[in-house]
Design an enzyme around this catalytic site. Structure first.
Site, short mmCIF file in Angstrom:
data_model
loop_
_atom_site.label_atom_id
_atom_site.label_comp_id
_atom_site.label_asym_id
_atom_site.label_seq_id
_atom_site.Cartn_x
_atom_site.Cartn_y
_atom_site.Cartn_z
CG ASN A 121 -0.32 -0.19 2.52
OD1 ASN A 121 0.80 -0.67 2.59
ND2 ASN A 121 -1.00 0.17 3.58
CE LYS A 146 9.44 -12.10 -2.09
NZ LYS A 146 8.41 -11.15 -2.59
CB ALA A 147 10.53 -6.76 -5.52
CG HIS A 148 4.37 -6.19 -2.25
ND1 HIS A 148 3.34 -6.49 -3.11
CD2 HIS A 148 3.94 -6.53 -1.02
CE1 HIS A 148 2.33 -6.98 -2.42
NE2 HIS A 148 2.66 -7.02 -1.14
N GLY A 203 2.88 -5.38 6.40
CA GLY A 203 1.88 -6.14 5.65
C GLY A 203 0.88 -6.80 6.56
CD GLU A 227 2.46 -1.14 10.41
OE1 GLU A 227 1.45 -1.86 10.45
OE2 GLU A 227 2.62 -0.21 9.61
CB CYS A 264 -1.23 0.25 8.85
SG CYS A 264 -0.04 1.53 8.53
#
Ligand code: NAP
Length: 492
Positions: A121, A146-148, A203, A227, A264
């Site tokens: 997000n 680590k790419a989303h 996430g 988080e 979040c």
């Protein structure tokens, strides 16, 4: 661009290279690291509309939002760099005995290579070149991102910029590594690799907890700073509601639907006393929400998740519809909705306290002030708790105010929790399950502290000390001549 599989050897090589990037960063003092961070900020700043277009296509986030987030990301690098430069996070300490025989010095140094899992997000501010990467590099740690999978091309563009800045500085490319994979395995193996010393994640609870458990069950456990979101309870107290019930409905709805509820800090649950004022507030919600069009979510998986969780909550006993936004609830767009339940149903059904990530609100009505306290007590750790209250409300609800401080990282008096300031005094974290380590923040310069550990030097000649601890270093913040030296010694 997608990689199907990573062999154990390839992952081992990545970790080894990152370790050598860490060694390089360890030779830089706070001032030099700050310079590197400013160069990264400069590189990201010049990324033009092409980046925004790619991000827009990948995330469906609005153009204005993306432009703002990119600016915030640049600002984040600069703020963290300036904070690192002051030496604040070195926390240098010096104790000298009266007779000069004992000289003890301590400072904070980087933990080692850090694996970062970006958030879907926030493709800029909490992803590849986001706050976790900036704070780890500020601490002198190399980073493997680590790419989303939700924004791989955006991620790649950001990674190229970081590499260009490293080159300009004369730093090895291994200070920052960008990896793409299409299964959980790559990330999991990196977290388990012995050379990795910390992990940062933003996430889902499921993902964060799985990675945290992996970090804890290694032969040498490492910190995993995850988080994992929140429902961010809003307590709408009686005096405030009497004065503002109608106008407050507008404020609540705009925060609830902001960014299609994909924050979040989204105010997912609102707690208030039943009665006329709440009725007025609900009328306001109805009229406000009826104007809200359905909107696109970040990716199909998040939409499916939203629709499924929202349906599950609405099917629970004692849950009634209050208001819906425009559209229908089973399309490719997310339809905003607010439901209501009573404190009795809420307290007997933990499902109702779960986060529904998206534009979804639940009102919990209580019949008296004591119930407000019981409801607050039922919540797990939160990122934020908001008091929509007057000073008179707080005076008569001291217990509620005290308990809220045990439950969250940021307490708001009025206003809405969406929108997190990148400042020293911000706390973006909270007791589990909001995060896995409530002692730290993932926003603001203090985020750097997550990736540091203290090391003491006893009686070392000045030349061999790290710059931060050298006699001539103006950054040294404490020079304590210990008058009680011998009395304080313990044999350990
Ligand atoms: P996610 O599913 O938690 O994934 C985030 C990253 O962690 C991805 O790169 C993912 O890997 C990785 N990951 C997740 N579970 C893993 C596991 N068990 N082992 C190894 N790696 C794992 O988050 P998301 O895709 O951003 O969104 C899904 C849901 O997360 C949303 O519907 C929402 O409920 C929640 N969410 C919360 C926040 C928040 O503010 N805390 C932010 C965004 C989303 P892959 O790349 O392989 O998928």
């Amino acid at each position: 661009m997608m990689r199907k599989e990573w062999t154990a050897n390839e992952i081992d090589l990545i970790a080894q290279q990152s370790e050598s990037g860490f060694r390089f960063l360890q030779q830089l003092n706070s001032d030099e690291r700050a310079k590197l961070m400013h160069l990264i900020a400069d590189e990201i700043e010049v990324l033009d509309e092409a980046l925004i277009e790619v991000a827009e296509q990948e995330t469906a986030l609005a153009l204005g939002r993306l432009q703002g987030e990119k600016a915030r990301t640049v600002n984040q690098w600069r703020r963290y760099a300036n904070a690192v430069k002051t030496g604040l996070y070195s926390e240098a300490r010096l104790d000298v005995s009266e007779d000069g025989q004992m000289d003890l010095r301590k400072y904070n140094k980087g933990l080692g290579p850090v694996v970062v899992f970006g958030a879907s997000n926030f493709p800029f501010a909490f992803s590849t070149a986001g706050g976790d990467t900036a704070s780890a590099i500020g601490a002198g740690c190399s980073v493997i991102v680590k790419a989303h999978p939700g924004h791989v091309y955006t991620s790649q563009m950001m990674a190229e910029k970081i590499h260009r800045a490293l080159e300009k500085y004369g730093a090895p490319k291994d200070v920052f590594t960008h990896v793409i994979g299409d299964s959980f395995e790559l990330g999991q193996r990196l977290v388990q690799h012995p050379l990795i010393k910390a992990v940062a994640f933003t996430g889902s609870f499921k993902g964060g907890k799985a990675l945290f458990d992996l970090g804890q069950t290694r032969p040498d456990p490492i910190p995993v700073f995850a988080e994992m979101g929140s429902v961010n309870p809003v307590f709408a107290l009686p005096d405030f509601m009497t004065q503002h019930a109608e106008t407050f409905a507008k404020q609540y709805v705009s925060s609830l639907v902001l960014g299609t509820g994909q924050f979040c800090t989204n105010p997912g649950i609102l707690i208030a006393l039943a009665g006329q004022d709440l009725q007025l507030f609900k009328e306001g919600l109805k009229s406000e929400l009826s104007e809200i069009p359905p909107t696109k979510m970040l990716h199909a998986g998040i939409l499916a998740n939203f629709q499924q969780l929202a349906t599950e909550v609405t099917q629970q006993e004692g849950v009634q519809l209050i208001a819906k936004g425009k559209g229908t609830d089973q399309t490719e767009l997310a339809q905003a909705a607010i439901y209501e339940t009573s404190s009795t149903y809420f307290l007997n059904n933990p499902k109702l306290a779960e986060e529904v990530f998206g534009p979804f609100g639940l009102i919990v009505s209580c019949s008296n002030k004591q119930e407000l306290l019981t409801v607050l007590n039922a919540f797990g750790g939160q990122l934020t708790i908001t008091f929509s209250a007057t000073e008179q409300d707080i005076e008569s609800q001291q217990e509620l105010f005290q308990l809220a401080q045990e439950k969250c990282g940021r307490l708001l008096f009025q206003g809405m929790p969406t929108g997190v300031e990148v400042q020293y005094a911000i706390q973006h974290g909270g007791p589990f399950p909001a995060t896995t380590d409530t002692r730290f923040t993932s926003v603001g310069p203090d985020a750097v502290k997550r990736f540091l550990r203290p090391v003491s030097f006893q009686n070392w000649p000045n030349t061999f000390l790290p710059d931060e601890l050298k006699n001539e270093n103006p950054l040294q913040i404490d020079r304590l001549v210990n008058q009680q030296w011998s009395k304080n010694k313990i044999i350990k």
